[in-house]
Write an enzyme that holds these catalytic residues in place. Structure first.
Site, PDB file in Angstrom:
ATOM      1  N   GLY A   9       0.834  -1.193   0.000  1.00 47.83           N
ATOM      2  CA  GLY A   9       0.000   0.000   0.000  1.00 47.83           C
ATOM      3  C   GLY A   9       0.867   1.240   0.000  1.00 47.83           C
ATOM      4  O   GLY A   9       1.990   1.237  -0.503  1.00 47.83           O
ATOM      5  N   CYS A  10       0.361   2.289   0.587  1.00 48.65           N
ATOM      6  CA  CYS A  10       1.079   3.561   0.651  1.00 48.65           C
ATOM      7  C   CYS A  10       2.423   3.377   1.343  1.00 48.65           C
ATOM      8  O   CYS A  10       2.497   2.820   2.431  1.00 48.65           O
ATOM      9  CB  CYS A  10       0.227   4.575   1.414  1.00 48.65           C
ATOM     10  SG  CYS A  10       1.066   6.130   1.715  1.00 48.65           S
ATOM     11  N   PHE A  11       3.483   3.877   0.717  1.00 49.97           N
ATOM     12  CA  PHE A  11       4.803   3.669   1.313  1.00 49.97           C
ATOM     13  C   PHE A  11       4.992   4.411   2.626  1.00 49.97           C
ATOM     14  O   PHE A  11       5.818   4.024   3.440  1.00 49.97           O
ATOM     15  CB  PHE A  11       5.956   3.918   0.351  1.00 49.97           C
ATOM     16  CG  PHE A  11       5.940   5.164  -0.497  1.00 49.97           C
ATOM     17  CD1 PHE A  11       5.414   6.364  -0.082  1.00 49.97           C
ATOM     18  CD2 PHE A  11       6.508   5.114  -1.761  1.00 49.97           C
ATOM     19  CE1 PHE A  11       5.436   7.497  -0.883  1.00 49.97           C
ATOM     20  CE2 PHE A  11       6.550   6.237  -2.576  1.00 49.97           C
ATOM     21  CZ  PHE A  11       6.005   7.435  -2.131  1.00 49.97           C
ATOM     22  N   TRP A  12       4.221   5.461   2.877  1.00 46.49           N
ATOM     23  CA  TRP A  12       4.336   6.155   4.164  1.00 46.49           C
ATOM     24  C   TRP A  12       4.022   5.196   5.312  1.00 46.49           C
ATOM     25  O   TRP A  12       4.661   5.242   6.357  1.00 46.49           O
ATOM     26  CB  TRP A  12       3.376   7.325   4.256  1.00 46.49           C
ATOM     27  CG  TRP A  12       3.521   8.398   3.233  1.00 46.49           C
ATOM     28  CD1 TRP A  12       4.629   8.683   2.479  1.00 46.49           C
ATOM     29  CD2 TRP A  12       2.526   9.338   2.849  1.00 46.49           C
ATOM     30  NE1 TRP A  12       4.376   9.745   1.657  1.00 46.49           N
ATOM     31  CE2 TRP A  12       3.089  10.176   1.858  1.00 46.49           C
ATOM     32  CE3 TRP A  12       1.218   9.564   3.245  1.00 46.49           C
ATOM     33  CZ2 TRP A  12       2.388  11.215   1.269  1.00 46.49           C
ATOM     34  CZ3 TRP A  12       0.514  10.604   2.655  1.00 46.49           C
ATOM     35  CH2 TRP A  12       1.094  11.417   1.681  1.00 46.49           C
ATOM     36  N   CYS A  13       3.024   4.349   5.099  1.00 42.97           N
ATOM     37  CA  CYS A  13       2.580   3.421   6.147  1.00 42.97           C
ATOM     38  C   CYS A  13       3.606   2.318   6.375  1.00 42.97           C
ATOM     39  O   CYS A  13       3.976   2.030   7.515  1.00 42.97           O
ATOM     40  CB  CYS A  13       1.235   2.813   5.763  1.00 42.97           C
ATOM     41  SG  CYS A  13      -0.055   4.040   5.466  1.00 42.97           S
TER      42      CYS A  13
END
EC number: 1.8.4.11
Length: 175
Positions: A9-13
């Site tokens: 998913g989102c790389f921030w997470c």
């Protein structure tokens, strides 16, 4: 020291999760999988048409946190049963994927981990590939949650993942 590239998913997470793991030396957000390196940027990747995936490169000391545990954390902190989607993030750029850097040692461990989950009745859709060219994401994506702790999306998505990490992998928490 080992390196593995993970898309969940989102790389921030995913970045936030692995920055919290003892033995992880460095986490770098980036893109992998597309054909055209010129399109490995946030604006183009978000279009879902480049073939790139938001990923993190995780460099870790496997004497402190073994690959098996890295993979268990990865699979526990994202949904490996949904194709091209993690929560409200929809598109092929958010698919579940593992890129291995050592076929001889990492691939069998990845396969065992996925088979273990399938034996538990989970329909795992995570892709497994040898590493391709890794494109480092723009600077503002690096260490994103630590720099933007009040950002709404991050507040909604990351704390539950960190809570799960804290609950299920307490002995591997860095802090």
């Amino acid at each position: 020291m080992q390196t593995i590239i993970l898309g969940g998913g989102c790389f921030w997470c995913t970045e936030s999760v692995f920055q919290s793991v003892k033995g992880v030396q460095k986490v770098t957000s980036g893109y992998m999988g597309g054909e055209d390196a010129n399109l490995a940027n946030y604006k183009d990747v978000c279009s879902g048409t480049t073939g790139h995936i938001e990923v993190v490169r995780v460099d870790f000391d496997d004497t402190i946190v073994p690959l098996e545990v890295v993979l268990d954390i990865f699979f526990a902190t994202h949904d490996p049963t949904t194709r091209d989607r993690q929560g409200n993030d929809i598109g092929s750029q958010y698919r579940s994927v593992v890129f291995y850097t050592d076929e001889e040692t990492q691939k069998p461990t990845i396969d065992r981990t996925i088979n273990k989950l399938r034996d538990m009745g989970l329909d795992i859709v995570t892709e497994v590939h040898p590493v391709h060219e890794f494109h480092v994401a723009e600077d503002y994506h690096q260490d994103y949650f630590n720099k933007n702790p009040t950002q709404g999306y991050c507040q909604a998505v990351i704390p539950p993942k960190l809570g799960k990490l804290r609950k299920e992998f307490k002995q591997y928490m860095a802090k």
